[in-house]
Motif scaffolding. Structure first.
Motif, PDB file in Angstrom:
ATOM      1  N   ALA A  13      10.784 -18.292  -5.761  1.00 22.70           N
ATOM      2  CA  ALA A  13      12.177 -18.387  -5.314  1.00 22.70           C
ATOM      3  C   ALA A  13      12.361 -17.814  -3.914  1.00 22.70           C
ATOM      4  N   LEU A  14      11.589 -16.790  -3.562  1.00 21.58           N
ATOM      5  CA  LEU A  14      11.751 -16.155  -2.259  1.00 21.58           C
ATOM      6  C   LEU A  14      11.007 -16.883  -1.145  1.00 21.58           C
ATOM      7  N   TRP A  15       9.878 -17.491  -1.491  1.00 24.81           N
ATOM      8  CA  TRP A  15       9.072 -18.148  -0.460  1.00 24.81           C
ATOM      9  C   TRP A  15       8.729 -19.577  -0.907  1.00 24.81           C
ATOM     10  N   PRO A  16       8.559 -20.498   0.011  1.00 17.05           N
ATOM     11  CA  PRO A  16       8.276 -21.905  -0.343  1.00 17.05           C
ATOM     12  C   PRO A  16       6.807 -22.142  -0.694  1.00 17.05           C
ATOM     13  N   VAL A  17       6.275 -21.404  -1.648  1.00 20.10           N
ATOM     14  CA  VAL A  17       4.863 -21.517  -1.995  1.00 20.10           C
ATOM     15  C   VAL A  17       4.555 -22.818  -2.737  1.00 20.10           C
ATOM     16  N   GLU A  18       5.568 -23.418  -3.382  1.00 24.13           N
ATOM     17  CA  GLU A  18       5.363 -24.649  -4.138  1.00 24.13           C
ATOM     18  C   GLU A  18       5.800 -25.893  -3.367  1.00 24.13           C
ATOM     19  N   TYR A  19       6.368 -25.717  -2.203  1.00 20.49           N
ATOM     20  CA  TYR A  19       6.967 -26.857  -1.509  1.00 20.49           C
ATOM     21  C   TYR A  19       5.931 -27.862  -1.018  1.00 20.49           C
ATOM     22  N   ASP A  20       4.804 -27.365  -0.520  1.00 25.06           N
ATOM     23  CA  ASP A  20       3.782 -28.288  -0.018  1.00 25.06           C
ATOM     24  C   ASP A  20       3.232 -29.165  -1.135  1.00 25.06           C
ATOM     25  N   ARG A  21       3.059 -28.606  -2.317  1.00 25.51           N
ATOM     26  CA  ARG A  21       2.512 -29.390  -3.432  1.00 25.51           C
ATOM     27  C   ARG A  21       3.538 -30.383  -3.958  1.00 25.51           C
ATOM     28  N   ILE A  22       4.807 -29.966  -4.024  1.00 29.56           N
ATOM     29  CA  ILE A  22       5.838 -30.849  -4.556  1.00 29.56           C
ATOM     30  C   ILE A  22       6.243 -31.891  -3.530  1.00 29.56           C
ATOM     31  N   GLY A  23       6.236 -31.530  -2.268  1.00 30.75           N
ATOM     32  CA  GLY A  23       6.604 -32.480  -1.220  1.00 30.75           C
ATOM     33  C   GLY A  23       8.099 -32.657  -1.058  1.00 30.75           C
ATOM     34  N   LEU A  24       8.883 -31.579  -1.268  1.00 32.88           N
ATOM     35  CA  LEU A  24      10.327 -31.684  -1.122  1.00 32.88           C
ATOM     36  C   LEU A  24      10.675 -31.977   0.342  1.00 32.88           C
ATOM     37  N   ALA A  42      13.792 -31.616   1.600  1.00 37.91           N
ATOM     38  CA  ALA A  42      14.723 -30.581   2.068  1.00 37.91           C
ATOM     39  C   ALA A  42      13.984 -29.265   2.263  1.00 37.91           C
ATOM     40  N   PRO A  43      14.323 -28.481   3.270  1.00 34.20           N
ATOM     41  CA  PRO A  43      13.636 -27.211   3.520  1.00 34.20           C
ATOM     42  C   PRO A  43      14.059 -26.133   2.528  1.00 34.20           C
ATOM     43  N   HIS A  44      13.259 -25.046   2.495  1.00 34.45           N
ATOM     44  CA  HIS A  44      13.565 -23.891   1.650  1.00 34.45           C
ATOM     45  C   HIS A  44      14.820 -23.207   2.169  1.00 34.45           C
ATOM     46  N   GLY A  98      23.814 -30.266  -0.044  1.00 36.65           N
ATOM     47  CA  GLY A  98      23.205 -29.203  -0.856  1.00 36.65           C
ATOM     48  C   GLY A  98      21.795 -29.502  -1.302  1.00 36.65           C
ATOM     49  N   ALA A  99      21.083 -30.390  -0.574  1.00 35.17           N
ATOM     50  CA  ALA A  99      19.731 -30.772  -0.997  1.00 35.17           C
ATOM     51  C   ALA A  99      18.771 -29.592  -0.983  1.00 35.17           C
ATOM     52  N   SER A 100      18.951 -28.686  -0.008  1.00 32.52           N
ATOM     53  CA  SER A 100      18.041 -27.538   0.065  1.00 32.52           C
ATOM     54  C   SER A 100      18.148 -26.657  -1.180  1.00 32.52           C
ATOM     55  N   TRP A 101      19.382 -26.335  -1.566  1.00 36.08           N
ATOM     56  CA  TRP A 101      19.559 -25.445  -2.717  1.00 36.08           C
ATOM     57  C   TRP A 101      19.207 -26.144  -4.033  1.00 36.08           C
ATOM     58  N   LEU A 102      19.593 -27.410  -4.196  1.00 30.67           N
ATOM     59  CA  LEU A 102      19.242 -28.107  -5.448  1.00 30.67           C
ATOM     60  C   LEU A 102      17.738 -28.366  -5.534  1.00 30.67           C
ATOM     61  N   GLY A 103      17.110 -28.689  -4.406  1.00 36.14           N
ATOM     62  CA  GLY A 103      15.651 -28.821  -4.425  1.00 36.14           C
ATOM     63  C   GLY A 103      14.974 -27.505  -4.738  1.00 36.14           C
TER      64      GLY A 103
END
Length: 615
Positions: free
Chosen positions: A153-164, A166-168, A98-103
């Protein structure tokens, strides 16, 4: 938030304690397990905020169940704890269930967390906004935060900055458009911070009494965290010092909310501002010389370090003084510092008595931030107002010491050697009381005022005694003059008239007898003239009839030495003052004539014409 507060307040104490324990257990589990998953520097602050805000909020709610600010602290802490755990779970290198959803849960609530923290600061310290108009600002901020959270929540706009890692978990079309919109939408975070900063500034300007001290605690913690953050970035290139200082903010806020040992923090803030500013200046000098100049001019690093040390040593003290003045202005506002207050009072010690007491009142007002100060003189049974600030203060009549206490009026008796010599009454703005620093400074000013009042009373007693002596001497002179004029002089004049009549009768009896009678009459007339002159010397007739200027002019005419006389146009003065001035000048002329060669006792040189200039 109010519904949750009412439900918590109406619940039995056991239920409340259980609910608080459950929230604490959930947050401790999220934060503890998150730390167990690994250390990620960019996520440290969420764990610190989650633990500290939740702990302080729960303690405040436990001590004061109806306190709204405590609930805001709890909500802020729980949200950051959830984000911290979600990010820690999503940043884990190994595959977790569940890394994607918890991330995802750790990423999209960020706008809500920033807006909720802003609301918490805007409502500090009582959970209420500075005014009803700020409700619209909070509603607008939270609405914008909800929109940003939905986009995140709908798009991974913060993922690049956070560096998660797990994918969106969602695959909603329009990711490129969302990224372009997010490049501008994320500036709303800055607007949120500006908004709550303005709210804090507004509340600080309006705060009075305990609320003002509570706001200073919060400002001190925020400034300390910012200073440590900047120093860490400049010195080590890392925000870790500032991130580790974040728990200072909720801890300081909790102390302020509960007023636990709410000491006056003004000196601490003052010194913190000075030390922080000097650290920043030293770091700036090091970066400018070692890094900047070293990149342009090839030089050994040790030489540049020595140059930096020399520059800092030369500029440190002038910069420290300027920084201290700026810190004093920020902390004390337009109020004078304790040193400036005592210096200003010392500068007025040569003023006239009435002006001196007015200066004391103005000094106390400037030191305590008072709206009205009155200095009273007398004993505890009868005090009279002698000094006041502002000057337009309505005059009050005499009063007893016990009658001076009133609404928003602080009374400080002026005691000297165990006796009440006066009092100082201070009126503060509504809702504001004296701080610890102001109490100590006011005590020092009251002690100085006691010495001033004693000296003024002694000076007044000396003046009154001198006035009584002059009045008594003038009355004695007038009595002697009256006795000579009405007694001996009148009898001598009568005797002279009788001798004149006798001389006419003696002419028939012989020339010799008539001559002897005439000689006796002449001697009697001379004695009468001398007696008249003696009476005028006690109190000259010209002084009583014409005033001081003609009397001094007569003295100048009879002087044995040349005299130049300047008389100001002052009109008629009181009789005792004119008599005192006349005899002072007369004695001075006599002494000058005795010390002048060739004048003797004033007879020689009597024919020299005096020089008189009347003005």
């Amino acid at each position: 938030m109010s519904a949750a507060t009412e439900a918590h307040d109406q619940a039995p104490p056991t239920v409340r304690e259980a609910g608080a324990a459950l929230v604490a257990l959930v947050v401790a589990t999220l934060v503890g397990y998150g730390w167990y998953l690994g250390f990620h520097l960019e996520n440290v602050h969420n764990g610190l905020i989650g633990a500290s805000f939740t702990a302080v909020g729960l303690y405040v709610v436990r001590m004061r169940p109806r306190h709204r600010e405590g609930w805001l602290f709890v909500a802020t802490g729980v949200l950051h704890a959830v984000m911290f755990f979600g990010r820690q779970y999503g940043l884990h290198d190994g595959p977790l269930v569940g890394a994607s959803w918890l991330g995802w849960v750790g990423a999209w609530p960020l706008p809500l967390a920033i807006a909720l923290a802003g609301w918490t600061f805007m409502a500090f310290p009582d959970g209420r906004l500075p005014s009803p108009r700020w409700r619209f600002a909070v509603v607008a901020m939270m609405a914008v935060a909800v929109v940003l959270a939905v986009v995140s929540a709908l798009w991974p706009v913060e993922y690049d900055r956070i560096g998660l890692a797990a994918p969106h978990p969602l695959a909603v079309p329009g990711s490129e458009v969302a990224d372009r919109v997010w490049d501008y939408a994320q500036y709303c975070y800055v607007l949120f911070q500006v908004l709550w900063t303005v709210a804090i500034v507004v509340r600080i300007r309006r705060a009075r009494g305990d609320e003002a001290r509570q706001m200073r605690w919060l400002v001190f913690a925020v400034v300390a965290a910012i200073v440590l953050l900047v120093v860490g970035l400049l010195a080590f290139g890392s925000p870790v010092p500032g991130l580790l200082a974040l728990p200072l903010i909720p801890v300081a806020a909790g102390f302020a909310i509960l007023k636990f040992r709410l000491y006056d923090i003004d000196p601490v803030i003052n010194k913190s501002l000075v030390v922080g500013a000097m650290l920043l200046l030293i770091m700036a000098a090091y970066v400018a010389i070692v890094v900047g100049a070293g990149a342009v001019v090839p030089a050994d690093e040790r030489v540049l370090a020595l140059v930096t040390t020399a520059v800092v040593a030369v500029a440190f003290e002038p910069l420290r003084r300027r920084t201290q003045r700026l810190a004093d202005r920020l902390v004390y506002g337009h109020r004078a510092t304790p040193y400036e207050t005592l210096s200003r009072l010392s500068a007025h010690l040569e003023d006239p008595p009435q002006d001196l007491l007015d200066a004391v009142a103005a000094t106390v007002a400037g030191a305590a931030g008072a709206t009205e100060v009155v200095v009273w003189v007398g004993d505890e049974h009868r005090l009279v107002p002698r000094g006041r600030w502002p000057a337009a203060t309505v005059d009050a009549g005499p009063a007893m010491l016990a009658e001076l206490d009133g609404p928003r009026r602080l009374v400080r008796p002026v005691v000297h050697r165990g006796s009440v010599r006066g009092a100082i009454t201070v009126r503060k703005p509504a809702g504001e009381s004296l701080s610890a620093t102001e109490v100590r400074l006011l005590s020092d000013l009251v002690a100085q005022t006691g010495l001033i009042i004693v000296q003024l009373q002694q000076a007044q007693e000396i003046q009154a005694a001198a006035r009584r002596i002059v009045t008594a001497e003038d009355a004695a002179r007038r009595r002697i003059e009256r006795d000579l004029h009405d007694g001996a002089q009148q009898r001598l004049v009568t005797l002279g008239l009788e001798l004149g009549a006798l001389a006419k009768q003696a002419e028939a009896g012989g020339v010799a007898m008539a001559d002897r009678v005439k000689q006796a009459r002449a001697q009697l007339l001379e004695a009468t003239a001398e007696l008249r002159e003696l009476a005028r010397g006690l109190h000259p007739m010209v002084l009583a009839q014409s005033g001081l200027e003609p009397a001094l002019a007569a003295l100048a005419d009879r002087s044995a030495i040349p005299v130049r006389l300047h008389v100001a146009e002052a009109g008629r003065l009181p009789r005792d003052i004119e008599a005192t001035a006349y005899y002072v000048v007369s004695e001075a002329l006599t002494n000058a004539a005795q010390r002048t060669p060739g004048t003797g006792n004033g007879a020689a040189g009597a024919g020299r014409s005096p020089r008189r200039t009347l003005r």
